[in-house]
Design a protein around this motif. Structure first.
Motif: not given
Length: 270
Positions: A73, A110, A113, A145
């Motif tokens: 993050d 997930r 992200r 992703n």
């Protein structure tokens, strides 16, 4: 060539689940060629980190990078870094990225992200024209992703016997992601790489791919060229390593064709 007015950058994933097809080489050199008059961010999403190495950033010099953006993050502004090429910025693959697939499996949303990280990074992305994502040679959570975050997919395709089998797999994956997770995702195009005009097989594969995918295949082909292979060991794109080499000139031609297609796409969208 004048730069366009800046809006939201276009996000393009370079993906092919087969390794050794020139994916990372194409990511580095297309990004470098476009950086001549565009602002480009290259995201190294491959745990091997070859795009980072190929832009002169050794593994021990990288610090926090893609893993920290996905799992930790950390804001993108703290993680991106300039390269030796003006207008080309890199989000490097850090050493922890190898464990990201396992860690992502236990995280909510997930597959989103990277998309969420980019959405929260307006301070970094303002002024960028293109974001290229160099995917790993697999169809796992890291590549997923990238496909969820991207608007389109560019598929480098080696001119060899199993090429069509590999590209059909990635195109099916793109279609599934578009149906379920990212409705705007499209196949941007296919780039033929490692093309050897002395080899009849290269000619046959190129003809088969063009017959099957038509206008999706770029006219520009990337030849087998020793300078392309040597450049990463010197930490630079082939455009800097040997500008006059056939490989460098091919990537310049690819960038020009890419921009031509972008202008046509924008006219159609308007």
């Amino acid at each position: 060539m004048p730069r366009p007015d800046h809006g939201q950058p276009r996000i393009i994933a370079l993906a092919n689940q087969k390794g050794g097809v020139g994916k990372t080489t194409s990511a580095i050199n297309l990004a470098a060629a476009l950086a001549a008059d565009r602002r480009v961010l290259l995201i190294d999403l491959d745990p091997q980190g070859n795009a980072s190495t190929g832009l002169g950033i050794a593994r021990h010099e990288r610090g926090a990078g893609t893993y920290a953006a996905l799992i930790g993050d950390k804001p993108l502004a703290e993680l991106t870094r300039p390269t030796a090429i003006p207008n080309l910025t890199l989000l490097p693959a850090d050493t922890d990225l190898a464990g990201a697939e396992v860690e992502l499996a236990g995280i909510d949303n997930r597959e989103r992200r990277l998309a969420d990280t980019l959405a929260a990074a307006g301070d970094v992305l303002n002024g960028q024209d293109y974001i290229f994502i160099d995917c790993p040679p697999s169809l796992g959570l890291l590549t997923l992703n990238a496909l969820v975050a991207a608007q389109s997919v560019l598929v480098p395709l080696q001119c060899e016997f199993f090429a069509l089998e590999g590209v059909s797999q990635i195109t099916r994956t793109v279609e599934r992601v578009a149906r379920g997770l990212n409705a705007g995702l499209t196949l941007d195009g296919i780039v033929l790489t490692m093309y050897d005009r002395r080899n009849n097989l290269s000619e046959l594969v190129a003809a088969d791919v063009r017959a099957f995918f038509g206008a999706k295949v770029f006219d520009t082909v990337i030849p087998r060229n020793i300078r392309i292979s040597e450049a990463p060991s010197h930490g630079m794109p082939v455009l800097l390593y040997d500008f006059r080499s056939p490989g460098a000139q091919a990537y310049l031609a690819l960038a020009a064709e890419f921009l031509k297609r972008e202008r046509a796409r924008k006219r159609t969208a308007a």
